[in-house]
Design an enzyme around this catalytic site. Structure first.
Site, short mmCIF file in Angstrom:
data_model
loop_
_atom_site.label_atom_id
_atom_site.label_comp_id
_atom_site.label_asym_id
_atom_site.label_seq_id
_atom_site.Cartn_x
_atom_site.Cartn_y
_atom_site.Cartn_z
N ASN A 248 23.35 22.04 67.91
CA ASN A 248 24.31 20.95 67.69
C ASN A 248 25.73 21.53 67.66
OD1 ASN A 248 23.36 22.15 65.36
ND2 ASN A 248 23.24 20.26 64.18
N HIS B 116 13.06 18.60 65.29
CA HIS B 116 13.54 17.84 64.13
C HIS B 116 12.85 16.47 64.24
CE1 HIS B 116 16.86 16.29 61.39
NE2 HIS B 116 16.34 15.17 61.86
N ASN C 94 19.29 16.99 55.11
CA ASN C 94 18.36 16.19 55.90
C ASN C 94 17.31 17.10 56.54
OD1 ASN C 94 17.31 13.92 57.16
ND2 ASN C 94 18.60 14.12 58.94
N ASP D 134 17.63 26.55 57.12
CA ASP D 134 18.43 25.43 57.62
C ASP D 134 19.87 25.55 57.11
OD1 ASP D 134 19.26 23.14 58.90
OD2 ASP D 134 18.12 21.74 57.64
N GLY E 137 23.73 18.70 54.58
CA GLY E 137 23.54 20.11 54.83
C GLY E 137 24.06 21.01 53.73
#
Length: 428
Positions: A90, A175, A273, A300, A319
Site C-alpha cells: 500500500n 488481507h 485493522n 503488521d 495501525g
C-alpha cells in the site's frame, strides 16, 4: 579473515547449545576455531538465534515518507532483532508493475539496513478490484502478491489471481475482509463497542473471506497465506485446511495474543485493522499457536504520523508499530510464564517464515549470516520515545518487558549494535 562470535548459546537444529559461530565472506562456516588475524567477539553467554523475519510490515516509502521511510523502518527492524522484513504494497505508486516496483527497490538498495523483500500488489492500483497485475513479470522481483489493507471482493478475480500466482510459484498473501460486512465499524463488535457507543467490525467480515479463499486455494493449487488472523473462526478454518493437506498458512500479531477488546481505551494507539477481539478469540489464537495451526507471528508494523493517531478510536488512522517491541513482549508474557518455549517462539518468528516464504539466512553452516544476539535478562519498560521508527503509537507503551537484541547481523554485517555497552556486554 573471519569473525568468530564466541561463548554463545546458539539455536541450531531446533535446540540451543553452547558454542561459537563463525562468519566468513557473509556466510556461516563450520570451523569456528579462531586463527591468527581473525576477529573474535566474546558474547559472554548471550543467546544467538536466526535473525527474526517479519513477513508483514509497512515501510510507507515511496509515497508516505512522512509516516515512515525505508531507512527509519529498517533501522527499527534491526534494533528489534529483524534481519528480513517483507514490505506491504500500500504505497504510492503501488508496486503493480516493474516500473512502479523499481521506485521502491531503488530506495531499498540505497537505504535499507536489513533485507527488504517487497510484495507485488494483486490488482492494479492495489484497489482490491478491477484489473489483475502482470504476475509473470513481477514474480522474480517479489516475495508474493497481496492487496493488504483491502480484501479482494470478487471471488472470480481472486480465483484468477490464485491461478496466476500458482503458475509463477508465488504465494497469495491475503488481507481478508468483506466490505459489505464492515458497516462503518472500526473496533471489534463486542461489549466495549456497545457500551461506549462505537461502531463495530464483526468477526464474520474476516472469517467469511478466509473461508472463501481456502476453497479457491484448494481449486487452484495456490500457496495461500492469511494475514493477521484475529478470530477463532479463522483459526479453525485454517486448521481444517491444513488437515486436508492444502498449502495454507497464516500469521497473527503480538497484540492479538496479548490484548483483547476488554483492554481498549479511547486512544488511537489501540486502533488497528483487524481490531482487538474477544477473550475467546485470543484463547483460540494461543491454542492455534500451540498446535501449529498458526505458524508465523508478524507485527503488521504500521506507522502513522503522530497527529493521525491522536483522534481517538473513532477518527484515528488504523495501525500500530511493532518491530522494536515484538520479541521482548512475547518473551516476557508468553515464554517466561510457560505458555510457549523459547524454542517455539524462535520457530514462529524466525524459522517458519523462512521456510514458508523461501527466505535465506540463519545460523547453520552454509547459511547467509543473518542472526540476532539476544540479552534475555535485560529488563526495562517500553518507551516509544526511544523508537527508531517514525511511528510511536503502541498499546504497549510503558509495559515492563524482558529481553532485547544487542546485535543484529545481516549477511555478516553488523546492522545494529546496542548502544548501551553495559547491556550489550553483560554476562547474562
Amino acid at each position: 579473515m573471519k569473525t568468530v562470535y564466541a561463548n554463545a548459546r546458539i539455536f541450531r537444529g531446533g535446540r540451543f547449545a553452547e558454542g561459537a559461530l563463525a562468519v566468513d565472506e557473509g556466510r556461516i562456516v563450520a570451523d569456528a576455531t579462531p586463527c591468527a588475524g581473525d576477529r573474535v567477539v566474546d558474547l559472554r553467554g548471550l543467546t544467538v538465534i536466526p535473525g527474526l523475519v517479519d513477513v508483514h510490515v509497512h515501510l510507507r516509502e515511496p509515497g508516505f515518507a512522512y509516516k515512515e521511510t525505508i531507512a527509519t523502518g529498517t533501522a527499527a527492524a534491526a534494533r528489534g532483532g529483524y534481519t528480513t522484513v517483507c514490505s506491504m504494497p500500500n504505497l504510492d505508486p503501488a508496486p503493480d508493475s516493474l516500473e512502479h516496483l523499481a521506485r521502491q527497490t531503488e530506495i531499498i538498495r540505497r537505504d535499507a539496513l536489513v533485507r527488504v523483500k517487497p510484495y507485488g500488489s494483486i490488482t492494479v492500483g492495489q484497489r482490491g478490484c478491477g484489473e489483475i497485475v502482470d504476475f509473470a513479470a513481477l514474480a522474480p522481483e517479489v516475495v508474493g502478491f497481496s492487496d493488504d489493507g483491502r480484501g479482494v471482493q470478487s471471488a472470480e478475480l481472486m480465483e484468477e489471481a490464485m491461478r496466476r500466482a500458482a503458475a509463477v510459484g508465488r504465494p497469495i498473501v491475503a488481507h481478508c475482509e468483506v466490505d459489505e460486512l464492515l458497516r462503518g465499524g472500526y473496533i471489534h463488535d463486542g461489549a466495549y463497542c456497545r457500551e461506549h457507543g462505537h461502531r463495530g467490525i464483526c468477526s464474520e467480515s474476516e472469517w467469511r473471506q478466509v473461508e472463501r479463499d481456502i476453497e479457491l486455494a484448494a481449486a487452484t493449487g495456490c500457496q495461500y497465506h492469511v494475514c493477521h488472523v484475529s478470530t477463532k473462526e479463522s483459526v479453525e478454518l485454517v486448521r481444517r485446511a491444513r488437515a486436508r493437506g492444502l498449502r495454507v498458512s497464516c500469521e497473527t500479531a503480538p497484540h492479538y495474543l496479548l490484548l483483547t477488546d476488554e483492554e481498549l481505551r479511547e486512544e488511537g494507539r489501540f486502533k488497528m485493522n483487524p481490531p482487538l477481539r474477544s477473550r475467546e478469540d485470543r484463547e483460540a489464537l494461543i491454542e492455534g499457536i500451540l498446535d501449529g495451526t498458526i505458524e508465523v507471528i508478524a507485527t503488521d508494523h504500521a506507522p502513522h504520523a503522530a497527529g493521525e493517531k491522536l483522534r481517538g478510536l473513532a477518527r484515528s488512522a488504523m495501525g500500530i508499530v511493532g518491530l522494536e517491541c515484538a520479541f521482548p513482549l512475547l518473551y516476557r508474557y508468553l515464554v517466561l510464564p510457560g505458555t510457549l518455549s523459547l524454542e517455539w517462539l524462535v520457530e514462529l518468528m524466525a524459522v517458519n517464515p523462512r521456510r514458508i516464504f523461501g527466505l535465506e539466512g540463519g545460523t547453520e553452516p552454509g547459511d547467509e549470516a543473518d542472526f540476532t544476539v539476544l540479552d534475555l535478562a535485560a529488563e526495562y519498560r517500553l518507551d516509544p520515545a526511544t523508537f527508531r521508527s517514525k511511528g510511536r503509537a503502541t498499546p504497549f507503551a510503558a509495559w515492563p518487558v524482558r529481553g532485547r537484541a544487542v546485535r543484529t547481523v545481516v549477511g555478516g554485517r553488523e546492522a545494529y549494535v546496542c548502544e548501551d555497552t553495559t547491556i550489550a556486554n553483560s554476562n547474562r
